[in-house]
Every structure is written in structure tokens, then in C-alpha cells.
Design a protein around this motif. Structure first.
Motif, PDB file in Angstrom:
ATOM      1  N   VAL B  88     -23.223  15.819 -35.216  1.00 48.72           N
ATOM      2  CA  VAL B  88     -22.985  14.553 -35.897  1.00 48.72           C
ATOM      3  C   VAL B  88     -21.645  14.582 -36.632  1.00 48.72           C
ATOM      4  O   VAL B  88     -20.936  13.567 -36.715  1.00 48.72           O
ATOM      5  N   LEU B  89     -21.279  15.743 -37.149  1.00 47.84           N
ATOM      6  CA  LEU B  89     -19.984  15.857 -37.820  1.00 47.84           C
ATOM      7  C   LEU B  89     -18.841  15.754 -36.823  1.00 47.84           C
ATOM      8  O   LEU B  89     -17.844  15.064 -37.062  1.00 47.84           O
ATOM      9  N   GLN B  90     -18.971  16.438 -35.709  1.00 44.30           N
ATOM     10  CA  GLN B  90     -17.909  16.375 -34.699  1.00 44.30           C
ATOM     11  C   GLN B  90     -17.736  14.948 -34.187  1.00 44.30           C
ATOM     12  O   GLN B  90     -16.605  14.468 -34.024  1.00 44.30           O
ATOM     13  N   ASP B  91     -18.849  14.275 -33.932  1.00 44.52           N
ATOM     14  CA  ASP B  91     -18.764  12.901 -33.437  1.00 44.52           C
ATOM     15  C   ASP B  91     -18.119  11.978 -34.470  1.00 44.52           C
ATOM     16  O   ASP B  91     -17.333  11.098 -34.131  1.00 44.52           O
ATOM     17  N   ALA B  92     -18.484  12.189 -35.733  1.00 45.68           N
ATOM     18  CA  ALA B  92     -17.920  11.338 -36.784  1.00 45.68           C
ATOM     19  C   ALA B  92     -16.417  11.565 -36.918  1.00 45.68           C
ATOM     20  O   ALA B  92     -15.637  10.617 -37.044  1.00 45.68           O
ATOM     21  N   LEU B  93     -15.998  12.821 -36.898  1.00 43.41           N
ATOM     22  CA  LEU B  93     -14.567  13.118 -36.977  1.00 43.41           C
ATOM     23  C   LEU B  93     -13.826  12.515 -35.792  1.00 43.41           C
ATOM     24  O   LEU B  93     -12.741  11.925 -35.940  1.00 43.41           O
ATOM     25  N   GLU B  94     -14.406  12.656 -34.626  1.00 49.44           N
ATOM     26  CA  GLU B  94     -13.735  12.139 -33.425  1.00 49.44           C
ATOM     27  C   GLU B  94     -13.637  10.611 -33.480  1.00 49.44           C
ATOM     28  O   GLU B  94     -12.609  10.032 -33.086  1.00 49.44           O
ATOM     29  N   ALA B  95     -14.673   9.959 -33.997  1.00 47.92           N
ATOM     30  CA  ALA B  95     -14.635   8.498 -34.126  1.00 47.92           C
ATOM     31  C   ALA B  95     -13.509   8.067 -35.057  1.00 47.92           C
ATOM     32  O   ALA B  95     -12.794   7.092 -34.790  1.00 47.92           O
ATOM     33  N   ARG B  96     -13.344   8.781 -36.164  1.00 44.81           N
ATOM     34  CA  ARG B  96     -12.268   8.448 -37.088  1.00 44.81           C
ATOM     35  C   ARG B  96     -10.898   8.678 -36.453  1.00 44.81           C
ATOM     36  O   ARG B  96      -9.977   7.891 -36.624  1.00 44.81           O
ATOM     37  N   LEU B  97     -10.774   9.759 -35.709  1.00 46.36           N
ATOM     38  CA  LEU B  97      -9.492  10.042 -35.047  1.00 46.36           C
ATOM     39  C   LEU B  97      -9.145   8.928 -34.056  1.00 46.36           C
ATOM     40  O   LEU B  97      -7.993   8.494 -33.966  1.00 46.36           O
ATOM     41  N   VAL B  98     -10.146   8.459 -33.331  1.00 40.93           N
ATOM     42  CA  VAL B  98      -9.935   7.376 -32.373  1.00 40.93           C
ATOM     43  C   VAL B  98      -9.527   6.100 -33.102  1.00 40.93           C
ATOM     44  O   VAL B  98      -8.595   5.392 -32.694  1.00 40.93           O
ATOM     45  N   ALA B  99     -10.208   5.775 -34.194  1.00 42.72           N
ATOM     46  CA  ALA B  99      -9.911   4.548 -34.932  1.00 42.72           C
ATOM     47  C   ALA B  99      -8.501   4.580 -35.518  1.00 42.72           C
ATOM     48  O   ALA B  99      -7.768   3.589 -35.471  1.00 42.72           O
ATOM     49  N   LEU B 100      -8.102   5.723 -36.069  1.00 42.85           N
ATOM     50  CA  LEU B 100      -6.780   5.824 -36.681  1.00 42.85           C
ATOM     51  C   LEU B 100      -5.668   5.801 -35.645  1.00 42.85           C
ATOM     52  O   LEU B 100      -4.554   5.349 -35.930  1.00 42.85           O
ATOM     53  N   ASP B 101      -5.956   6.261 -34.452  1.00 42.72           N
ATOM     54  CA  ASP B 101      -4.929   6.310 -33.407  1.00 42.72           C
ATOM     55  C   ASP B 101      -4.343   4.933 -33.118  1.00 42.72           C
ATOM     56  O   ASP B 101      -3.163   4.792 -32.813  1.00 42.72           O
ATOM     57  N   THR B 102      -5.152   3.898 -33.222  1.00 43.31           N
ATOM     58  CA  THR B 102      -4.685   2.556 -32.857  1.00 43.31           C
ATOM     59  C   THR B 102      -4.534   1.646 -34.072  1.00 43.31           C
ATOM     60  O   THR B 102      -4.483   0.425 -33.932  1.00 43.31           O
ATOM     61  N   LEU B 103      -4.458   2.216 -35.262  1.00 40.36           N
ATOM     62  CA  LEU B 103      -4.234   1.417 -36.470  1.00 40.36           C
ATOM     63  C   LEU B 103      -2.940   0.618 -36.311  1.00 40.36           C
ATOM     64  O   LEU B 103      -1.915   1.147 -35.868  1.00 40.36           O
ATOM     65  N   ALA B 104      -2.971  -0.670 -36.672  1.00 37.48           N
ATOM     66  CA  ALA B 104      -1.780  -1.519 -36.521  1.00 37.48           C
ATOM     67  C   ALA B 104      -0.704  -1.103 -37.515  1.00 37.48           C
ATOM     68  O   ALA B 104      -0.980  -0.807 -38.675  1.00 37.48           O
ATOM     69  N   LEU B 105       0.534  -1.117 -37.047  1.00 40.92           N
ATOM     70  CA  LEU B 105       1.668  -0.757 -37.894  1.00 40.92           C
ATOM     71  C   LEU B 105       2.347  -2.032 -38.386  1.00 40.92           C
ATOM     72  O   LEU B 105       2.879  -2.812 -37.591  1.00 40.92           O
ATOM     73  N   GLY B 106       2.331  -2.265 -39.688  1.00 38.36           N
ATOM     74  CA  GLY B 106       2.965  -3.450 -40.248  1.00 38.36           C
ATOM     75  C   GLY B 106       2.407  -4.719 -39.650  1.00 38.36           C
ATOM     76  O   GLY B 106       1.191  -4.935 -39.638  1.00 38.36           O
ATOM     77  N   ASP B 107       3.297  -5.566 -39.138  1.00 36.91           N
ATOM     78  CA  ASP B 107       2.881  -6.857 -38.583  1.00 36.91           C
ATOM     79  C   ASP B 107       2.537  -6.778 -37.101  1.00 36.91           C
ATOM     80  O   ASP B 107       2.254  -7.799 -36.475  1.00 36.91           O
ATOM     81  N   GLY B 108       2.608  -5.609 -36.537  1.00 36.26           N
ATOM     82  CA  GLY B 108       2.342  -5.480 -35.107  1.00 36.26           C
ATOM     83  C   GLY B 108       0.866  -5.526 -34.785  1.00 36.26           C
ATOM     84  O   GLY B 108       0.006  -5.576 -35.672  1.00 36.26           O
ATOM     85  N   GLY B 109       0.568  -5.508 -33.506  1.00 38.08           N
ATOM     86  CA  GLY B 109      -0.816  -5.453 -33.072  1.00 38.08           C
ATOM     87  C   GLY B 109      -1.316  -4.029 -33.125  1.00 38.08           C
ATOM     88  O   GLY B 109      -0.624  -3.133 -33.636  1.00 38.08           O
ATOM     89  N   PRO B 110      -2.508  -3.807 -32.634  1.00 37.99           N
ATOM     90  CA  PRO B 110      -3.046  -2.436 -32.618  1.00 37.99           C
ATOM     91  C   PRO B 110      -2.071  -1.484 -31.943  1.00 37.99           C
ATOM     92  O   PRO B 110      -1.505  -1.802 -30.894  1.00 37.99           O
TER      93      PRO B 110
END
Lengths: 214, 217
Positions: B88-110
Motif C-alpha cells: 500500500v505504501l509503494q502504490d501510494a508513493l507511485e500514485a503521487r509520483l505519477v500525479a506530480l509528473d504532469t503537474l501544470a507549469l504556470g499557465d500551461g496545461g498538464p
């Protein structure tokens, strides 16, 4: 229906994964209910680097107790441990598997002043009165324990907006401006970790706190 | 009970976020939270403080950025060198890594995906944060010719774990370095575009004289 539910779950997870970021906390400050309830054992940062004063030595430092004050104290019931292992190979990464820890606790003083005593590999030891910068002579580990300026710097509010909006929105305001922490700094000959080889090794290092009780 | 169910649902959702087809999702461990929902934790002292491992720290921001709040105690209680933490910890960490990978930069899209997960594999950064230790080469210097600290953070990790160039500094982590910027840049763009928090440095600059960390404010 199942696909829609899965999509909704995934969307919820996406929002949750970002919105649940603990934006009031950094860089390892207040990172969970246990650490928040136990500031004497809450590690805020850890550092590991070759000594600028003596290239034959390695420096290990941990910061603790977010927003510490003059009244903040180390706990006599906590082990403050630098967990260390040798790196046997870089490609692929292989660790030695043998604990070469440096463990510090309040003890070993012969007077009323609280004293931080640290013990490392090959019988290395050192101690320092809390708040004083000079270890007593004769120790093979140089030790400092006391109040320091918080070395962390982090835009907490910017992180809040970033996670709320899903896009970066940092403003450059340091949430830890003017804050202090407690710190333990140890410095010891790096060859102590290398057994009989006499080399200056590559090390894997982390800091841990363990509350062992009275 | 309701809290546990909520956590189970959240953990399941986080597992799905790791871009794995639901049918192939590995079982997610049930997280039993401590504290109010613990129903009597034998390690809790009368004063309310818990005995045993309290905190661990290697790379900065890991617990804060990558571990959901409900799992932070569990993550902190793991040995820093333990690669086989609960699923469960590994899955949670991996989910966060995936979410942060596509965080939008400034006014741009994902932002684009910089860390694709290989079929049947894991996020390339996951091992670095599960077994969370700093790597320091004690044969190399931490200072530059001008006498200040070098920027050494992740120097060895990039070489060893990310197929980067050979390290030239002691690595580990020296004071004064903007590890937040380096972490955000690594997680979101893999260095393709710098990501900055805009904070230039600590309140007081660390020195190269023992005990290195600056005097209190």
C-alpha cells in the motif's frame, strides 16, 4: 457503469493525491500524526557531506523539532540515529547490509548539564554539552547538539496554491524564515566506516528517531 | 470503522492512479491507522507518545510530497534501508509520483509525462524513495575553490539510479542547497525545464566551519 466508476475513482484519486499534499509541512517537518505529537523526535532535515575542515572526515547532521525555541530540549528517551551502510557497488547499486550506525542520546555526562553522547563504528565515541560547540578532547566523534537556525527554506503558501489549482504558483515566501530547530552534528573519520581497507568509502545515510521510553 | 473503510477506498483509488489496469491491480494492503482509530495501541505511553520508530529522513520532502497523510506514520516507521515496504505504501508513493509528473507549469496545461512507467514495471524514481537514503562519496569534496559548499544533492543518485553522468562531488546533501527546486524539477520535468519555488535561501547561511549549521535566530 464499471468504467465510469473506475474513472470517477481515478479522478478522485488524482484530486486527492494533489490536494492531500501536506502543504503546511516541509521539508520533513510535521510529517505525520506521530511526529507532530512528538516534536523532540520529529526530524526536519538530514545532511551528509565530506567535512570542509578535514577532507578525511564525514559530517552527518540532523535537524529536529520544528519552530524550536530556547526552551526546546532533546528527549532523554529518544535514540537519535544516523543509519549508515557501506555502498559496495555503484552499478548496480549494492549496499553492504551491515549497520554502521552512529547513535546519539542524552547520556554520558558527569554533571548536571545535559550531554549528547554519540557512538559509532569501531568503538568511536564523542560527546558534547548541549549548546556548546566544542566536544571534550579525546573523543573520536566530534559532536554538536543544540539550537540552530532552521536550514530549510520552503514556500508553503505557494505550495498550497499549487496543489489547490493543480499548477505551479510559487511566490518565493519562506515559511521557515526566522525559525529555529534543534540539531545534532557529528563529524568522524570516514575510514571508520570502511573496516580495515583504510579507504574513504561511499556511504548510504539516513536519520531515524526511536522513542525507547524511560 | 468508517475511517478504515475510507482509507481502504482511498488506497484502492491511489493504486488505480498508478496507471495499471484494474484487472491487473495487485492487492492493496489494508491500512490500520494509529491514534484515534487504533483501538488501543500497546505502544502508546500514558503521556500519549508512541514508543518505537517515530521518524526517518533521507531525501527531503519525501514524506510530505509523496506519502498520503494517513500513511505517513506507517512510512516513517519503516527502516530507511528496507526496500520491501508494504504494497500500500509503494502504490501510494507511485500514485503521487505519477500525479506530480504532469503537474501544470504556470499557465500551461498538464505537463508532459517525463517518467513513463514500463509495462509491468514501476515508476523509475520509486526505488529511490522507498528505500530512502542519501548517497555520499566521502573521497570527494563538499566545497568549491571559492570555499563555499558545492551543490551536490542527487549527484550520486543521478549516476547510479538514473543513468546520469559520473558524480564529481561528494553527493549526499550539503547545507544551503535549494533541494526543493531540485526535487520539484526532478519530479515534474526531469530537468527538461526548471521548476522553482522562488525562495533563494535559508534565513541564515550555513558556514564551512563546525558545526556548519548557522547560529539560531
Amino acid at each position: 457503469m464499471k468504467a465510469r466508476a473506475a474513472l470517477a475513482c481515478t479522478a478522485a484519486a488524482t484530486a486527492g493525491a494533489l490536494a492531500a499534499l501536506s502543504i503546511g509541512r516541509a521539508s520533513d517537518h510535521l510529517d505525520g500524526p506521530r511526529t507532530t505529537a512528538d516534536p523532540q523526535a520529529d526530524i526536519t532535515d538530514v545532511f551528509a557531506f565530506t567535512s570542509p575542515e578535514d577532507p578525511g572526515k564525514v559530517v552527518l547532521a540532523m535537524a529536529l523539532t520544528p519552530y524550536a525555541s530556547d526552551a526546546s530540549t532533546f528527549s532523554g528517551e529518544v535514540d537519535y540515529a544516523f543509519r549508515v551502510q557501506l555502498v559496495d557497488a555503484l552499478q548496480p547499486l549494492a549496499l553492504g547490509g551491515v549497520a554502521l550506525d552512529v547513535v546519539c542520546d542524552l547520556g554520558g555526562g558527569n554533571g548536571a548539564a545535559p550531554t549528547m553522547t554519540c557512538k559509532g563504528p569501531q568503538g568511536a565515541t564523542g560527546s558534547a554539552v548541549v549548546g556548546e560547540t566544542g566536544s571534550p578532547p579525546g573523543g573520536s566523534i566530534r559532536v554538536f547538539a543544540g539550537l540552530r537556525s532552521d536550514p530549510a527554506f520552503f514556500d508553503r503558501q505557494g505550495a498550497l496554491v499549487t496543489v489547490q489549482t493543480g499548477r505551479t504558483a510559487f511566490s518565493g515566501t519562506n515559511a521557515f524564515a526566522g525559525a529555529n530547530v534543534l540539531a545534532i552534528v557529528v563529524e568522524l573519520d570516514s575510514t571508520l566506516f570502511a573496516g580495515d581497507s583504510g579507504t574513504r568509502p561511499v556511504l548510504a545515510v539516513a536519520a531515524e528517531t526511536v522513542r525507547r521510553g524511560p | 470503522m468508517r475511517a478504515r473503510l475510507l482509507l481502504l477506498v482511498l488506497a484502492t483509488c491511489l493504486g488505480m492512479l498508478a496507471c495499471k489496469p484494474p484487472g491487473t491491480q495487485q492487492p492493496v494492503d489494508v491500512y490500520v491507522p494509529l491514534g484515534d482509530d487504533a483501538g488501543g495501541d500497546a505502544n502508546v505511553q500514558e503521556a500519549g507518545l508512541v514508543l518505537g520508530p517515530i521518524d526517518r529522513d533521507g531525501h527531503p520532502l519525501v514524506t510530505i510530497l509523496l506519502v498520503p497523510g494517513a500513511l505517513q506514520d506507517e512510512y516513517n516507521a519503516q527502516s530507511s534501508f528496507e526496500p520491501n515496504v508494504p504494497r500500500v505504501l509503494q502504490d501510494a508513493l507511485e500514485a503521487r509520483l505519477v500525479a506530480l509528473d504532469t503537474l501544470a507549469l504556470g499557465d500551461g496545461g498538464p505537463d508532459q509525462v517525463d517518467w513513463p512507467i514500463p509495462d509491468g514495471g514501476m515508476h523509475p524514481l520509486l526505488p529511490m524513495f522507498v528505500s530512502d537514503v542519501l548517497l555520499v562519496d566521502t573521497s570527494l569534496s563538499s566545497t568549491s575553490p571559492d570555499g563555499g559548499f558545492v551543490s551536490s544533492y542527487l549527484d550520486l543518485e543521478r549516476e547510479i539510479l538514473l543513468s546520469g553522468p559520473a558524480h564529481t562531488t561528494c553527493g549526499g546533501r550539503t547545507p544551503n542547497e535549494d533541494v526543493v527546486d531540485e526535487t520539484l524539477t526532478l519530479l515534474i520535468t526531469d530537468g527538461r525545464q526548471p521548476v522553482t519555488q522562488g525562495v533563494s535561501g535559508p534565513t541564515r547561511t550555513a558556514t564551512t566551519i563546525f558545526p556548519y549549521l548557522a547560529d539560531p535566530n
